[in-house]
Scaffold this motif. Structure first.
Motif, PDB file in Angstrom:
ATOM      1  N   VAL A  72     -14.690 -28.324  77.836  1.00  0.00           N
ATOM      2  CA  VAL A  72     -15.266 -27.834  79.090  1.00  0.00           C
ATOM      3  C   VAL A  72     -16.468 -26.975  78.744  1.00  0.00           C
ATOM      4  N   SER A  73     -17.623 -27.328  79.282  1.00  0.00           N
ATOM      5  CA  SER A  73     -18.828 -26.547  79.043  1.00  0.00           C
ATOM      6  C   SER A  73     -19.305 -25.933  80.354  1.00  0.00           C
ATOM      7  N   CYS A  74     -20.209 -24.992  80.239  1.00  0.00           N
ATOM      8  CA  CYS A  74     -20.794 -24.351  81.404  1.00  0.00           C
ATOM      9  C   CYS A  74     -22.297 -24.287  81.209  1.00  0.00           C
ATOM     10  N   MET A  75     -23.007 -24.109  82.308  1.00  0.00           N
ATOM     11  CA  MET A  75     -24.453 -24.028  82.217  1.00  0.00           C
ATOM     12  C   MET A  75     -24.991 -23.140  83.332  1.00  0.00           C
TER      13      MET A  75
ATOM     14  N   VAL B 214     -24.308 -34.538  71.608  1.00  0.00           N
ATOM     15  CA  VAL B 214     -24.496 -33.109  71.371  1.00  0.00           C
ATOM     16  C   VAL B 214     -23.129 -32.460  71.258  1.00  0.00           C
ATOM     17  N   THR B 215     -22.977 -31.593  70.272  1.00  0.00           N
ATOM     18  CA  THR B 215     -21.747 -30.823  70.109  1.00  0.00           C
ATOM     19  C   THR B 215     -22.100 -29.342  70.201  1.00  0.00           C
TER      20      THR B 215
ATOM     21  N   GLU C 223     -12.126 -24.779  71.174  1.00  0.00           N
ATOM     22  CA  GLU C 223     -12.429 -26.204  71.318  1.00  0.00           C
ATOM     23  C   GLU C 223     -13.932 -26.457  71.405  1.00  0.00           C
ATOM     24  N   SER C 224     -14.398 -27.446  70.662  1.00  0.00           N
ATOM     25  CA  SER C 224     -15.804 -27.851  70.752  1.00  0.00           C
ATOM     26  C   SER C 224     -16.048 -28.656  72.020  1.00  0.00           C
ATOM     27  N   VAL C 225     -17.296 -28.705  72.431  1.00  0.00           N
ATOM     28  CA  VAL C 225     -17.738 -29.537  73.553  1.00  0.00           C
ATOM     29  C   VAL C 225     -18.571 -30.677  72.970  1.00  0.00           C
TER      30      VAL C 225
ATOM     31  N   PRO D 152     -27.029 -23.891  78.468  1.00  0.00           N
ATOM     32  CA  PRO D 152     -25.654 -24.384  78.324  1.00  0.00           C
ATOM     33  C   PRO D 152     -24.872 -23.546  77.316  1.00  0.00           C
ATOM     34  N   TYR D 153     -23.564 -23.463  77.538  1.00  0.00           N
ATOM     35  CA  TYR D 153     -22.719 -22.728  76.596  1.00  0.00           C
ATOM     36  C   TYR D 153     -21.291 -23.251  76.659  1.00  0.00           C
ATOM     37  N   ASN D 154     -20.536 -22.932  75.615  1.00  0.00           N
ATOM     38  CA  ASN D 154     -19.139 -23.325  75.508  1.00  0.00           C
ATOM     39  C   ASN D 154     -18.288 -22.070  75.642  1.00  0.00           C
ATOM     40  N   PRO D 155     -17.544 -21.929  76.739  1.00  0.00           N
ATOM     41  CA  PRO D 155     -16.738 -20.719  76.936  1.00  0.00           C
ATOM     42  C   PRO D 155     -15.462 -20.681  76.090  1.00  0.00           C
ATOM     43  N   SER D 156     -15.069 -21.814  75.518  1.00  0.00           N
ATOM     44  CA  SER D 156     -13.839 -21.859  74.723  1.00  0.00           C
ATOM     45  C   SER D 156     -14.055 -21.235  73.349  1.00  0.00           C
TER      46      SER D 156
END
Length: 109
Positions: free
Chosen positions: A42-45, A16-17, A80-82, A73-77
């Motif tokens: 770095v991802s967050c959830m 998953v990206t 940069e991809s997760v 889930p989400y990508n705070p950056s």
């Protein structure tokens, strides 16, 4: 790998990206557990019945999501991809996904 792609009977495995600044919709997987291994970014959830819990997932981390637990889930950056490897005890790619639109606005990004 899934029921659709290889005829799996009890497991689903995928990469998953999440693009920079991307996020999923709040959802849960009915009766199916999910395990994740973070490869990059770095991802967050947000997770829990009202998305009251928060997790930060870094490369090399494992994350377990029990069946029927709402999560977002989400990508705070913004740059940069997760990328993560996800395994689920549901062989179908999307069959057990239950969208939870009432939780989508609990946290603003």
């Amino acid at each position: 790998m899934s029921a659709e792609s290889v005829g799996a009977k009890g497991i689903h495995l995928q990469l998953v990206t999440i693009p920079p600044g991307g996020r999923a919709k709040a959802h849960k997987h009915e009766a199916h557990e999910t395990a994740l291994y973070a490869l990059s970014g770095v991802s967050c959830m947000w997770h829990g019945e009202r998305l009251e819990e928060h997790a930060v997932v870094q490369p090399g981390d494992f994350l377990y999501i029990p069946a029927n637990v709402p999560h977002l889930p989400y990508n705070p950056s913004q740059t940069e991809s997760v990328v993560a490897l996800i395994a689920r005890t549901d062989p179908n790619e999307q069959e057990s996904v239950v969208l939870l639109p009432e939780l989508d606005s609990v946290h603003q990004f």
